[in-house]
Design a protein around this motif. Structure first.
Motif, PDB file in Angstrom:
ATOM      1  N   ARG A   6     -18.457  15.080  22.834  1.00  0.00           N
ATOM      2  CA  ARG A   6     -18.675  14.420  24.113  1.00  0.00           C
ATOM      3  C   ARG A   6     -18.326  15.314  25.304  1.00  0.00           C
ATOM      4  O   ARG A   6     -19.009  15.290  26.331  1.00  0.00           O
ATOM      5  CB  ARG A   6     -17.840  13.131  24.179  1.00  0.00           C
ATOM      6  CG  ARG A   6     -18.373  11.968  23.350  1.00  0.00           C
ATOM      7  CD  ARG A   6     -17.386  10.821  23.399  1.00  0.00           C
ATOM      8  NE  ARG A   6     -17.914   9.587  22.838  1.00  0.00           N
ATOM      9  CZ  ARG A   6     -17.861   9.270  21.547  1.00  0.00           C
ATOM     10  NH1 ARG A   6     -17.314  10.131  20.683  1.00  0.00           N
ATOM     11  NH2 ARG A   6     -18.351   8.115  21.110  1.00  0.00           N
ATOM     12  N   ARG A   7     -17.283  16.115  25.181  1.00  0.00           N
ATOM     13  CA  ARG A   7     -16.861  16.924  26.312  1.00  0.00           C
ATOM     14  C   ARG A   7     -17.856  18.045  26.597  1.00  0.00           C
ATOM     15  O   ARG A   7     -18.158  18.338  27.754  1.00  0.00           O
ATOM     16  CB  ARG A   7     -15.441  17.451  26.092  1.00  0.00           C
ATOM     17  CG  ARG A   7     -14.416  16.320  26.066  1.00  0.00           C
ATOM     18  CD  ARG A   7     -12.995  16.795  26.078  1.00  0.00           C
ATOM     19  NE  ARG A   7     -12.640  17.458  27.335  1.00  0.00           N
ATOM     20  CZ  ARG A   7     -11.399  17.793  27.660  1.00  0.00           C
ATOM     21  NH1 ARG A   7     -10.402  17.531  26.816  1.00  0.00           N
ATOM     22  NH2 ARG A   7     -11.137  18.395  28.793  1.00  0.00           N
ATOM     23  N   GLU A   8     -18.388  18.663  25.549  1.00  0.00           N
ATOM     24  CA  GLU A   8     -19.426  19.659  25.786  1.00  0.00           C
ATOM     25  C   GLU A   8     -20.658  19.004  26.406  1.00  0.00           C
ATOM     26  O   GLU A   8     -21.289  19.566  27.311  1.00  0.00           O
ATOM     27  CB  GLU A   8     -19.824  20.355  24.490  1.00  0.00           C
ATOM     28  CG  GLU A   8     -20.851  21.461  24.740  1.00  0.00           C
ATOM     29  CD  GLU A   8     -21.557  21.937  23.487  1.00  0.00           C
ATOM     30  OE1 GLU A   8     -21.610  23.151  23.283  1.00  0.00           O
ATOM     31  OE2 GLU A   8     -22.072  21.083  22.733  1.00  0.00           O
ATOM     32  N   ALA A   9     -20.985  17.816  25.936  1.00  0.00           N
ATOM     33  CA  ALA A   9     -22.115  17.092  26.505  1.00  0.00           C
ATOM     34  C   ALA A   9     -21.900  16.821  27.992  1.00  0.00           C
ATOM     35  O   ALA A   9     -22.821  16.927  28.806  1.00  0.00           O
ATOM     36  CB  ALA A   9     -22.320  15.779  25.755  1.00  0.00           C
ATOM     37  N   GLY A  10     -20.664  16.489  28.354  1.00  0.00           N
ATOM     38  CA  GLY A  10     -20.349  16.259  29.754  1.00  0.00           C
ATOM     39  C   GLY A  10     -20.522  17.504  30.599  1.00  0.00           C
ATOM     40  O   GLY A  10     -21.018  17.439  31.730  1.00  0.00           O
ATOM     41  N   LEU A  31     -18.323   4.461  31.516  1.00  0.00           N
ATOM     42  CA  LEU A  31     -18.615   3.156  30.936  1.00  0.00           C
ATOM     43  C   LEU A  31     -17.902   3.056  29.593  1.00  0.00           C
ATOM     44  O   LEU A  31     -18.259   3.738  28.632  1.00  0.00           O
ATOM     45  CB  LEU A  31     -20.120   2.978  30.745  1.00  0.00           C
ATOM     46  CG  LEU A  31     -20.554   1.642  30.159  1.00  0.00           C
ATOM     47  CD1 LEU A  31     -20.217   0.502  31.106  1.00  0.00           C
ATOM     48  CD2 LEU A  31     -22.042   1.638  29.851  1.00  0.00           C
ATOM     49  N   MET A  32     -16.880   2.236  29.567  1.00  0.00           N
ATOM     50  CA  MET A  32     -16.115   2.015  28.349  1.00  0.00           C
ATOM     51  C   MET A  32     -15.386   3.279  27.912  1.00  0.00           C
ATOM     52  O   MET A  32     -15.454   4.327  28.544  1.00  0.00           O
ATOM     53  CB  MET A  32     -17.013   1.491  27.225  1.00  0.00           C
ATOM     54  CG  MET A  32     -17.797   0.237  27.594  1.00  0.00           C
ATOM     55  SD  MET A  32     -16.744  -1.141  28.086  1.00  0.00           S
ATOM     56  CE  MET A  32     -15.963  -1.520  26.535  1.00  0.00           C
ATOM     57  N   CYS A  33     -14.694   3.173  26.793  1.00  0.00           N
ATOM     58  CA  CYS A  33     -13.829   4.250  26.308  1.00  0.00           C
ATOM     59  C   CYS A  33     -14.634   5.486  25.920  1.00  0.00           C
ATOM     60  O   CYS A  33     -14.271   6.612  26.259  1.00  0.00           O
ATOM     61  CB  CYS A  33     -13.038   3.727  25.118  1.00  0.00           C
ATOM     62  SG  CYS A  33     -11.817   4.854  24.459  1.00  0.00           S
ATOM     63  N   GLY A  34     -15.734   5.309  25.226  1.00  0.00           N
ATOM     64  CA  GLY A  34     -16.511   6.442  24.725  1.00  0.00           C
ATOM     65  C   GLY A  34     -17.139   7.289  25.799  1.00  0.00           C
ATOM     66  O   GLY A  34     -17.480   8.457  25.562  1.00  0.00           O
ATOM     67  N   GLY A  35     -17.290   6.742  26.992  1.00  0.00           N
ATOM     68  CA  GLY A  35     -17.866   7.514  28.080  1.00  0.00           C
ATOM     69  C   GLY A  35     -16.862   8.360  28.831  1.00  0.00           C
ATOM     70  O   GLY A  35     -17.252   9.223  29.634  1.00  0.00           O
ATOM     71  N   VAL A  36     -15.566   8.161  28.581  1.00  0.00           N
ATOM     72  CA  VAL A  36     -14.533   8.860  29.358  1.00  0.00           C
ATOM     73  C   VAL A  36     -14.578  10.377  29.178  1.00  0.00           C
ATOM     74  O   VAL A  36     -14.535  11.109  30.171  1.00  0.00           O
ATOM     75  CB  VAL A  36     -13.133   8.300  29.033  1.00  0.00           C
ATOM     76  CG1 VAL A  36     -12.050   9.161  29.687  1.00  0.00           C
ATOM     77  CG2 VAL A  36     -13.008   6.862  29.526  1.00  0.00           C
ATOM     78  N   PRO A  37     -14.661  10.920  27.950  1.00  0.00           N
ATOM     79  CA  PRO A  37     -14.702  12.386  27.833  1.00  0.00           C
ATOM     80  C   PRO A  37     -15.895  13.017  28.552  1.00  0.00           C
ATOM     81  O   PRO A  37     -15.770  14.098  29.139  1.00  0.00           O
ATOM     82  CB  PRO A  37     -14.781  12.616  26.318  1.00  0.00           C
ATOM     83  CG  PRO A  37     -14.198  11.380  25.712  1.00  0.00           C
ATOM     84  CD  PRO A  37     -14.614  10.276  26.622  1.00  0.00           C
ATOM     85  N   VAL A  38     -17.045  12.359  28.511  1.00  0.00           N
ATOM     86  CA  VAL A  38     -18.229  12.859  29.214  1.00  0.00           C
ATOM     87  C   VAL A  38     -17.998  12.809  30.718  1.00  0.00           C
ATOM     88  O   VAL A  38     -18.228  13.787  31.441  1.00  0.00           O
ATOM     89  CB  VAL A  38     -19.473  12.024  28.840  1.00  0.00           C
ATOM     90  CG1 VAL A  38     -20.717  12.594  29.532  1.00  0.00           C
ATOM     91  CG2 VAL A  38     -19.676  11.979  27.334  1.00  0.00           C
ATOM     92  N   ALA A  39     -17.541  11.666  31.195  1.00  0.00           N
ATOM     93  CA  ALA A  39     -17.327  11.476  32.629  1.00  0.00           C
ATOM     94  C   ALA A  39     -16.233  12.395  33.162  1.00  0.00           C
ATOM     95  O   ALA A  39     -16.304  12.861  34.312  1.00  0.00           O
ATOM     96  CB  ALA A  39     -16.979  10.017  32.914  1.00  0.00           C
ATOM     97  N   TYR A  40     -15.226  12.659  32.347  1.00  0.00           N
ATOM     98  CA  TYR A  40     -14.132  13.539  32.768  1.00  0.00           C
ATOM     99  C   TYR A  40     -14.662  14.926  33.124  1.00  0.00           C
ATOM    100  O   TYR A  40     -14.305  15.497  34.163  1.00  0.00           O
ATOM    101  CB  TYR A  40     -13.093  13.648  31.646  1.00  0.00           C
ATOM    102  CG  TYR A  40     -12.008  14.670  31.922  1.00  0.00           C
ATOM    103  CD1 TYR A  40     -10.909  14.350  32.709  1.00  0.00           C
ATOM    104  CD2 TYR A  40     -12.093  15.958  31.389  1.00  0.00           C
ATOM    105  CE1 TYR A  40      -9.918  15.291  32.969  1.00  0.00           C
ATOM    106  CE2 TYR A  40     -11.110  16.895  31.647  1.00  0.00           C
ATOM    107  CZ  TYR A  40     -10.034  16.560  32.427  1.00  0.00           C
ATOM    108  OH  TYR A  40      -9.054  17.508  32.692  1.00  0.00           O
ATOM    109  N   GLU A  41     -15.513  15.481  32.272  1.00  0.00           N
ATOM    110  CA  GLU A  41     -16.055  16.815  32.527  1.00  0.00           C
ATOM    111  C   GLU A  41     -16.938  16.828  33.772  1.00  0.00           C
ATOM    112  O   GLU A  41     -16.942  17.807  34.535  1.00  0.00           O
ATOM    113  CB  GLU A  41     -16.845  17.298  31.309  1.00  0.00           C
ATOM    114  CG  GLU A  41     -16.007  17.496  30.050  1.00  0.00           C
ATOM    115  CD  GLU A  41     -14.985  18.610  30.192  1.00  0.00           C
ATOM    116  OE1 GLU A  41     -15.155  19.479  31.073  1.00  0.00           O
ATOM    117  OE2 GLU A  41     -14.007  18.604  29.424  1.00  0.00           O
ATOM    118  N   ILE A  42     -17.667  15.753  34.004  1.00  0.00           N
ATOM    119  CA  ILE A  42     -18.501  15.665  35.202  1.00  0.00           C
ATOM    120  C   ILE A  42     -17.637  15.611  36.454  1.00  0.00           C
ATOM    121  O   ILE A  42     -17.874  16.331  37.436  1.00  0.00           O
ATOM    122  CB  ILE A  42     -19.425  14.434  35.123  1.00  0.00           C
ATOM    123  CG1 ILE A  42     -20.449  14.613  34.001  1.00  0.00           C
ATOM    124  CG2 ILE A  42     -20.131  14.195  36.457  1.00  0.00           C
ATOM    125  CD1 ILE A  42     -21.267  13.380  33.717  1.00  0.00           C
TER     126      ILE A  42
END
Length: 219
Positions: A6-10, A31-42
């Motif tokens: 997820r973080r690389e995807a972000g 959006l929800m817990c699973g989106g946090v690593p993606v959103a963090y990188e953004i």
């Protein structure tokens, strides 16, 4: 093009959101817990504050895969009146399910924010992030619920989504940004494009949100 996690995807997705960098009106919401690593990188890449926007489905009694509505951060409720009427769901049943999901939503908000209040979304440009978009995603309910907070603009961002799914969002958001659009299967598109798609733990999500907050305070 697969994503390692997820973080690389972000990080890849952030490269498509550079126009929102260093803008004081922008907020990134996971959006929800699973989106946090993606959103963090953004949020890190574009220098924007990060928060969560939690949504809980209101599953129809006896049909757990069928949503009769959803509740979201900020006390917002969205009902599918057609489902409620079709299944003849009573007000008492609706209230019981809503109260149960509201308690779980509030528990998760306390856990993730550590007592901090939610960010004020009024008049802001919101980038609403998830790890992927599917037909059954709660993202659509989140977009509808988001309007109750009266943001200026809502942008949906996800590393991967089916083209058909993106078209469904055109009527409820101001823009959609994806690192990769796929076809034709909108149901299994998310997991197929990740090497590591293990569930994000509450603790991991909480730590990333806290790190982002500290970065914002330091700035």
């Amino acid at each position: 093009m697969r994503f390692r996690d997820r973080r690389e995807a972000g990080r890849r997705l952030a490269a498509r959101l550079v126009e929102y960098a260093d803008r004081p009106d922008v907020i990134v919401l996971a959006l929800m817990c699973g989106g946090v690593p993606v959103a963090y990188e953004i949020a890190e890449a574009i220098g924007a504050p990060l928060d969560v926007f939690l949504v809980r489905r209101l599953a129809a009694p006896g049909s757990e895969d069928l949503a009769m509505g959803a509740i979201a951060t900020g006390g917002v409720s969205v009902l599918n009146e057609n489902i409620v009427r079709y299944m003849d769901i009573s007000n008492e049943t609706l209230e019981e399910v809503t109260c149960h999901e509201r308690r779980e939503l509030e528990r998760r908000e306390r856990l993730y924010r550590g007592g901090r209040p939610a960010l004020d979304l009024f008049g802001r440009t919101i980038i609403l992030v998830d790890a992927g978009l599917t037909v059954s995603s709660t993202m659509r309910a989140a977009c509808v619920a988001m309007r109750a907070h009266r943001p200026a603009h809502v942008i949906v961002a996800a590393p991967v989504a089916a083209r058909a799914t993106c078209e469904l969002f055109n009527e409820v958001v101001d823009g959609i940004v994806c690192a990769r659009k796929t076809a034709p299967d909108p149901y299994h598109v998310v997991t197929l494009w990740y090497d590591d798609f293990f569930q994000t733990s509450d603790e991991e999500a909480r730590k990333l949100l806290e790190q982002s907050k500290r970065r914002g305070s330091g700035a």
